[in-house]
Write an enzyme that holds these catalytic residues in place. Structure first.
Site, PDB file in Angstrom:
ATOM      1  N   GLU A  45     -31.400  27.581 -34.970  1.00 25.37           N
ATOM      2  CA  GLU A  45     -30.584  26.696 -35.796  1.00 25.37           C
ATOM      3  C   GLU A  45     -30.397  27.264 -37.196  1.00 25.37           C
ATOM      4  O   GLU A  45     -31.063  28.223 -37.583  1.00 25.37           O
ATOM      5  CB  GLU A  45     -31.248  25.322 -35.890  1.00 25.37           C
ATOM      6  N   LYS A  52     -24.890  19.491 -43.501  1.00 28.77           N
ATOM      7  CA  LYS A  52     -25.856  19.355 -42.410  1.00 28.77           C
ATOM      8  C   LYS A  52     -25.112  18.724 -41.230  1.00 28.77           C
ATOM      9  O   LYS A  52     -24.640  17.590 -41.323  1.00 28.77           O
ATOM     10  CB  LYS A  52     -27.025  18.474 -42.852  1.00 28.77           C
ATOM     11  N   VAL A  82     -30.723  20.394 -34.723  1.00 29.17           N
ATOM     12  CA  VAL A  82     -31.131  20.617 -33.331  1.00 29.17           C
ATOM     13  C   VAL A  82     -30.019  20.191 -32.390  1.00 29.17           C
ATOM     14  O   VAL A  82     -29.633  20.919 -31.462  1.00 29.17           O
ATOM     15  CB  VAL A  82     -32.443  19.871 -33.016  1.00 29.17           C
ATOM     16  N   ASP A 133     -33.287   3.907 -37.019  1.00 28.30           N
ATOM     17  CA  ASP A 133     -33.139   5.265 -37.536  1.00 28.30           C
ATOM     18  C   ASP A 133     -33.735   6.236 -36.518  1.00 28.30           C
ATOM     19  O   ASP A 133     -34.922   6.566 -36.552  1.00 28.30           O
ATOM     20  CB  ASP A 133     -33.837   5.400 -38.896  1.00 28.30           C
ATOM     21  N   SER A 192     -32.991   9.931 -34.469  1.00 26.40           N
ATOM     22  CA  SER A 192     -32.232  11.178 -34.537  1.00 26.40           C
ATOM     23  C   SER A 192     -31.340  11.372 -33.316  1.00 26.40           C
ATOM     24  O   SER A 192     -31.717  11.058 -32.180  1.00 26.40           O
ATOM     25  CB  SER A 192     -33.198  12.360 -34.647  1.00 26.40           C
ATOM     26  N   ALA A 193     -30.164  11.959 -33.562  1.00 23.89           N
ATOM     27  CA  ALA A 193     -29.254  12.323 -32.480  1.00 23.89           C
ATOM     28  C   ALA A 193     -29.844  13.419 -31.595  1.00 23.89           C
ATOM     29  O   ALA A 193     -29.354  13.651 -30.484  1.00 23.89           O
ATOM     30  CB  ALA A 193     -27.919  12.781 -33.052  1.00 23.89           C
ATOM     31  N   ASP A 194     -30.909  14.081 -32.078  1.00 17.68           N
ATOM     32  CA  ASP A 194     -31.559  15.116 -31.267  1.00 17.68           C
ATOM     33  C   ASP A 194     -32.013  14.551 -29.920  1.00 17.68           C
ATOM     34  O   ASP A 194     -31.945  15.231 -28.891  1.00 17.68           O
ATOM     35  CB  ASP A 194     -32.786  15.687 -31.988  1.00 17.68           C
ATOM     36  N   LYS A 221     -41.249  16.323 -35.671  1.00 13.14           N
ATOM     37  CA  LYS A 221     -41.689  16.359 -37.064  1.00 13.14           C
ATOM     38  C   LYS A 221     -42.730  15.271 -37.303  1.00 13.14           C
ATOM     39  O   LYS A 221     -42.567  14.125 -36.877  1.00 13.14           O
ATOM     40  CB  LYS A 221     -40.494  16.188 -37.995  1.00 13.14           C
TER      41      LYS A 221
END
Length: 301
Positions: free
Chosen positions: A21, A82, A102, A134, A136-138, A155
């Site tokens: 990435e 981003k 990601v 909240d 992540s789209a990951d 993370k």
């Protein structure tokens, strides 16, 4: 899409390629550490017999296999967006520069025909996601995009149990590498015992191949713990995370800005130790990812 000659030749000749990435360059670390780390990760992949393909967006064009000069530009340039899935068409249309998360890296890697992608840690459900959603789209991408992601878990700033529940719901195989305990990014131990462990690149490659052969769409997450000698003191890092989360709440930092803010704050609170651990775990992931990519090529030949 611009695919470098080296990457295209490797793909045409069934050579192992590992995607990387670019968010880590533009949004993850300060200059020049960001560029030094990106180039060091590429070097580790080469030393393990695979070819690195750092992915970013330059003037609205996805670039698969950025040159050292382009990586340097990403490291220095201000205002690089981003980019996740939702942002791709906007950055393309506006001829912008974009650092791929990601999720976006997975999308572009799959489009280019690259199976293995190495990162530090994936995004997931933030603490309190039950209330603010909240997430992540990951995780969405892992549920539907056919790319294997090698990371040191998720993370540590996230809600790890909730993230794992979401991955289970989305049918994502989570393979713990050399351990039965899910890693906690900066440390090896989260206290969460997992069902599926692989102890070699061959074992991981066989599972990935079976998933692809049977057309079970979606990603695979290989959770590779940070080497013991580079792991942080658990109390120190947890205290830093709690302080960083409190500051983010006080300053009303949310959305795509929260992760860079938290990571930067944690680096400050740990006197730079978290950044050094972050670099070491990425280099370790690069070695494992390259070995998995090599074994996959043997199975697919």
């Amino acid at each position: 899409m611009i695919i470098s000659r080296e990457i295209q030749k490797a793909l045409n000749n069934h050579k192992p390629v590992v995607a990387l990435e670019s968010t880590i360059i533009s949004h993850g670390m300060p200059y020049p550490k960001n560029v030094q780390t990106a180039l060091a990760v590429e070097q580790v992949i080469r030393e393990h017999g695979a070819i690195p393909a750092t992915i970013g967006i330059i003037n609205g064009e996805p670039v698969i296999g950025m040159s050292p000069e382009e990586i340097e530009q990403f490291g220095k340039r201000k205002g690089v967006a981003k980019v996740s899935r939702r942002d791709l068409p906007i950055v393309f249309a506006n001829k912008g520069w974009g650092a791929t998360t990601v999720a976006a890296t997975m999308i572009l890697a799959e489009m280019a025909g690259i199976e293995v992608f190495v990162t530090g840690g994936i995004g997931g459900a933030h603490r309190g996601a039950q209330n603010n959603f909240d997430i992540s789209a990951d995780l969405e991408e892992l549920g539907k995009t056919n790319v294997t992601v090698v990371s040191a878990g998720v993370k540590a700033i996230l809600d790890i149990p909730l993230t794992l529940e979401i991955l289970e719901t989305k049918g994502v195989p989570v393979l713990c590498y050399g351990t039965d305990e899910f890693p906690e990014f900066y440390t090896r131990s989260s206290g969460i015992i997992m069902e599926n462990t692989v102890n070699s690149p061959v074992e991981a490659a066989k599972i990935i191949k079976c998933k692809r052969d049977n057309h079970f769409d979606g990603g695979v997450l290989v959770a590779n713990p940070i080497p013991e000698e580079y792991a942080m003191n658990k109390k120190q890092i947890n205290d830093a995370i709690e302080t960083a989360l409190k500051r983010a709440s006080e300053e009303n930092i949310t959305g795509k800005h929260i992760t860079p803010f938290l990571l930067k704050t944690i680096v400050e609170l740990t006197g730079g130790l978290s950044l050094e651990s972050n670099i070491k775990l990425i280099l370790n992931n690069a070695a494992v990812g390259a070995e998995i990519a090599k074994e996959l090529m043997k199975l697919w030949k």
